[in-house]
Enzyme design. Structure first.
Site, PDB file in Angstrom:
ATOM      1  N   ALA A  65       5.876   1.949  -2.366  1.00  0.00           N
ATOM      2  CA  ALA A  65       6.584   0.689  -2.201  1.00  0.00           C
ATOM      3  C   ALA A  65       5.629  -0.286  -1.522  1.00  0.00           C
ATOM      4  O   ALA A  65       4.700   0.133  -0.813  1.00  0.00           O
ATOM      5  CB  ALA A  65       7.821   0.903  -1.356  1.00  0.00           C
ATOM      6  N   GLY A 109       6.800   5.736  -2.994  1.00  0.00           N
ATOM      7  CA  GLY A 109       7.695   5.314  -4.077  1.00  0.00           C
ATOM      8  C   GLY A 109       7.093   5.546  -5.462  1.00  0.00           C
ATOM      9  O   GLY A 109       7.824   5.708  -6.439  1.00  0.00           O
ATOM     10  N   GLU A 112       7.821   9.042  -6.215  1.00  0.00           N
ATOM     11  CA  GLU A 112       9.274   9.135  -6.429  1.00  0.00           C
ATOM     12  C   GLU A 112       9.666   8.553  -7.783  1.00  0.00           C
ATOM     13  O   GLU A 112      10.542   9.085  -8.470  1.00  0.00           O
ATOM     14  CB  GLU A 112       9.991   8.404  -5.281  1.00  0.00           C
ATOM     15  CG  GLU A 112       9.772   9.136  -3.960  1.00  0.00           C
ATOM     16  CD  GLU A 112      10.192   8.321  -2.744  1.00  0.00           C
ATOM     17  OE1 GLU A 112       9.684   7.186  -2.580  1.00  0.00           O
ATOM     18  OE2 GLU A 112      11.018   8.800  -1.957  1.00  0.00           O
ATOM     19  N   GLU A 132       4.656   8.416   3.671  1.00  0.00           N
ATOM     20  CA  GLU A 132       5.439   7.464   4.470  1.00  0.00           C
ATOM     21  C   GLU A 132       5.401   7.802   5.958  1.00  0.00           C
ATOM     22  O   GLU A 132       5.534   6.929   6.807  1.00  0.00           O
ATOM     23  CB  GLU A 132       6.901   7.445   3.987  1.00  0.00           C
ATOM     24  CG  GLU A 132       7.107   6.836   2.613  1.00  0.00           C
ATOM     25  CD  GLU A 132       7.058   7.834   1.461  1.00  0.00           C
ATOM     26  OE1 GLU A 132       6.475   8.933   1.631  1.00  0.00           O
ATOM     27  OE2 GLU A 132       7.591   7.508   0.388  1.00  0.00           O
TER      28      GLU A 132
HETATM   29  C1  HXC Z   1       1.021  -2.817  -0.518  1.00  0.00           C
HETATM   30  C2  HXC Z   1      -0.933  -1.793  -1.137  1.00  0.00           C
HETATM   31  C3  HXC Z   1      -0.311  -0.531  -1.146  1.00  0.00           C
HETATM   32  C4  HXC Z   1       1.081  -0.489  -0.819  1.00  0.00           C
HETATM   33  C5  HXC Z   1      -2.367  -0.256  -1.670  1.00  0.00           C
HETATM   34  N1  HXC Z   1      -2.217  -1.581  -1.467  1.00  0.00           N
HETATM   35  N2  HXC Z   1      -1.217   0.407  -1.487  1.00  0.00           N
HETATM   36  N3  HXC Z   1      -0.266  -2.914  -0.818  1.00  0.00           N
HETATM   37  N4  HXC Z   1       1.695  -1.647  -0.520  1.00  0.00           N
HETATM   38  N5  HXC Z   1       1.783   0.655  -0.837  1.00  0.00           N
HETATM   39  C6  HXC Z   1      -3.220  -2.630  -1.560  1.00  0.00           C
HETATM   40  C7  HXC Z   1      -4.160  -2.622  -0.376  1.00  0.00           C
HETATM   41  O1  HXC Z   1      -3.591  -3.321   0.724  1.00  0.00           O
HETATM   42  C8  HXC Z   1      -5.354  -3.365  -0.941  1.00  0.00           C
HETATM   43  O2  HXC Z   1      -5.083  -4.746  -0.949  1.00  0.00           O
HETATM   44  C9  HXC Z   1      -5.382  -2.886  -2.391  1.00  0.00           C
HETATM   45  O3  HXC Z   1      -4.060  -2.413  -2.676  1.00  0.00           O
HETATM   46  C10 HXC Z   1      -6.353  -1.755  -2.620  1.00  0.00           C
HETATM   47  O4  HXC Z   1      -6.062  -0.726  -1.703  1.00  0.00           O
HETATM   48  P1  HXC Z   1      -7.171  -0.050  -0.753  1.00  0.00           P
HETATM   49  O5  HXC Z   1      -6.445   0.562   0.386  1.00  0.00           O
HETATM   50  O6  HXC Z   1      -8.247  -1.034  -0.437  1.00  0.00           O
HETATM   51  O7  HXC Z   1      -7.762   1.055  -1.738  1.00  0.00           O
HETATM   52  P2  HXC Z   1      -8.389   2.467  -1.348  1.00  0.00           P
HETATM   53  O8  HXC Z   1      -9.270   2.352  -0.152  1.00  0.00           O
HETATM   54  O9  HXC Z   1      -8.964   3.007  -2.634  1.00  0.00           O
HETATM   55  O10 HXC Z   1      -7.146   3.385  -0.910  1.00  0.00           O
HETATM   56  C11 HXC Z   1      -6.137   3.698  -1.853  1.00  0.00           C
HETATM   57  C12 HXC Z   1      -4.898   4.283  -1.126  1.00  0.00           C
HETATM   58  C13 HXC Z   1      -4.459   3.320   0.003  1.00  0.00           C
HETATM   59  C14 HXC Z   1      -5.248   5.665  -0.541  1.00  0.00           C
HETATM   60  C15 HXC Z   1      -3.812   4.483  -2.188  1.00  0.00           C
HETATM   61  O11 HXC Z   1      -4.324   1.990  -0.570  1.00  0.00           O
HETATM   62  C16 HXC Z   1      -3.149   3.676   0.618  1.00  0.00           C
HETATM   63  O12 HXC Z   1      -3.093   4.563   1.465  1.00  0.00           O
HETATM   64  N6  HXC Z   1      -2.083   2.954   0.277  1.00  0.00           N
HETATM   65  C17 HXC Z   1      -0.772   3.105   0.890  1.00  0.00           C
HETATM   66  C18 HXC Z   1      -0.081   4.349   0.375  1.00  0.00           C
HETATM   67  C19 HXC Z   1       1.262   4.531   1.027  1.00  0.00           C
HETATM   68  O13 HXC Z   1       1.377   4.633   2.277  1.00  0.00           O
HETATM   69  N7  HXC Z   1       2.340   4.553   0.212  1.00  0.00           N
HETATM   70  C20 HXC Z   1       3.697   4.701   0.736  1.00  0.00           C
HETATM   71  C21 HXC Z   1       4.336   3.341   0.907  1.00  0.00           C
HETATM   72  S1  HXC Z   1       5.946   3.437   1.611  1.00  0.00           S
HETATM   73  P3  HXC Z   1      -6.136  -5.820  -0.349  1.00  0.00           P
HETATM   74  O14 HXC Z   1      -5.385  -7.111  -0.447  1.00  0.00           O
HETATM   75  O15 HXC Z   1      -6.469  -5.372   1.023  1.00  0.00           O
HETATM   76  O16 HXC Z   1      -7.303  -5.718  -1.302  1.00  0.00           O
HETATM   77  C22 HXC Z   1       6.937   3.884   0.324  1.00  0.00           C
HETATM   78  C23 HXC Z   1       8.417   4.002   0.648  1.00  0.00           C
HETATM   79  C24 HXC Z   1       9.254   4.173  -0.585  1.00  0.00           C
HETATM   80  O17 HXC Z   1       6.517   4.068  -0.757  1.00  0.00           O
HETATM   81  C25 HXC Z   1      10.735   3.988  -0.295  1.00  0.00           C
HETATM   82  C26 HXC Z   1      11.246   2.603  -0.571  1.00  0.00           C
HETATM   83  C27 HXC Z   1      12.764   2.503  -0.583  1.00  0.00           C
END
Ligand code: HXC
Length: 258
Positions: A65, A109, A112, A132
């Site tokens: 998400a 997400g 999921e 998360e």
């Molecule tokens: C918003 C995101 C994002 C996310 C990545 N980006 N994941 N933006 N939400 N979930 C963005 C980064 O900010 C970055 O933007 C660009 O995408 C590239 O990501 P990087 O981090 O620079 O890439 P990398 O170093 O290759 O790492 C990839 C990654 C990392 C390991 C996937 O991005 C990451 O850990 N992302 C978050 C994963 C996460 O925690 N997901 C769970 C979310 S909570 P910029 O602008 O800086 O270039 C969830 C809850 C669901 O899903 C329930 C809802 C009801």
């Protein structure tokens, strides 16, 4: 309708929906999920479409998400909007078969969403995770429930509590994905599976999907009864007559969804 966060293509009988927010690794925000549920509803209602594929990019199916969208929200915001629940319900209620073609990250997400599909075909570079916990929250789109049912408590707890990722090989071994192929072949493999599904009677495909899904919702005895009733009901269809006649006549069946 023109979409901004997804691309919809219909090839033969297959609708391919590509998540398209490459700058954010296809992070799921409200707009993307609204578009996705609308596109899925349209594909489900389109008589030409017999199978649906959801895919992402070579680097990410979806990295979760959208953290930017969520970060400032309050409990009341989340509770009153029932954040993402309406979209989730639409996605998991699609009647036609839906395949997730996953290359790269399927996190939070994104994992999921893949699990809401009927099965997952993964690239060797796929990484599944429920990270998360690293954000001070937990999964909110079904991860604690679906992942546990699909891979069992030990791995689900490990992933939810440590936030570690599972690679494609482990995901296949654990029963999360049905096939692993080289990353460049993910969509092609999904398309071939979708074409194969499209050759079947859609009546039988929907019944098979409903019966398998039922096994997660009920006791085995009730599930067996549900299966038998659906099985019996298919004998009211022309497609059953056609399928069995074609076998006996040593020819390919021509199903008409009747
Ligand atoms: C918003 C995101 C994002 C996310 C990545 N980006 N994941 N933006 N939400 N979930 C963005 C980064 O900010 C970055 O933007 C660009 O995408 C590239 O990501 P990087 O981090 O620079 O890439 P990398 O170093 O290759 O790492 C990839 C990654 C990392 C390991 C996937 O991005 C990451 O850990 N992302 C978050 C994963 C996460 O925690 N997901 C769970 C979310 S909570 P910029 O602008 O800086 O270039 C969830 C809850 C669901 O899903 C329930 C809802 C009801």
């Amino acid at each position: 309708m023109a979409y901004e966060s997804i691309i919809v293509e219909i090839e033969d009988h297959v609708a391919i929906i590509t998540l398209n927010r490459p700058d954010a690794l296809n992070a799921l925000n409200s707009q993307l999920l609204q578009e996705l549920s609308k596109a899925l509803g349209e594909a489900d209602a389109n008589d030409k479409v017999r199978c649906i594929i959801i895919t992402g990019s070579a680097k990410a199916f979806a990295a979760g998400a959208d953290i930017k969208e969520m970060s400032d929200k309050s409990f009341v915001d989340m509770y009153m909007s029932d954040y993402f629940e309406p979209a989730m319900r639409t996605i998991s209620n699609v009647r036609k078969p839906v395949i997730a073609a996953v290359a790269g990250y399927a996190l939070g997400g994104g994992c999921e969403l893949a699990m809401m599909c009927d099965f997952i075909i993964a690239g060797e570079n796929a990484k599944f995770g429920q990270p998360e916990i690293n954000l001070g929250v937990i999964a909110g789109m079904g991860g604690t429930q679906r992942l546990t049912r699909y891979v069992g408590k030990a791995k689900a707890m490990d992933m939810h509590l440590t936030g570690r990722f599972m690679d494609a090989e482990e995901a296949e071994r654990s029963g999360l994905v049905s096939r692993v192929v080289p990353p460049k072949k993910v969509l092609e493999e999904a398309r071939q599976a979708a074409e194969k599904i499209s050759e079947k009677s859609l009546l039988a495909s929907i019944a098979a999907k409903q019966a398998v899904n039922r096994s997660y919702e009920t006791t085995q005895e009730e599930g067996l009864l549900f299966e038998r009733r659906l099985f019996h009901s298919l004998f009211a269809t022309e497609d059953q007559k056609e399928g069995m006649s074609a076998f006996l006549e040593k020819r390919s069946p021509q199903f008409r969804d009747r």
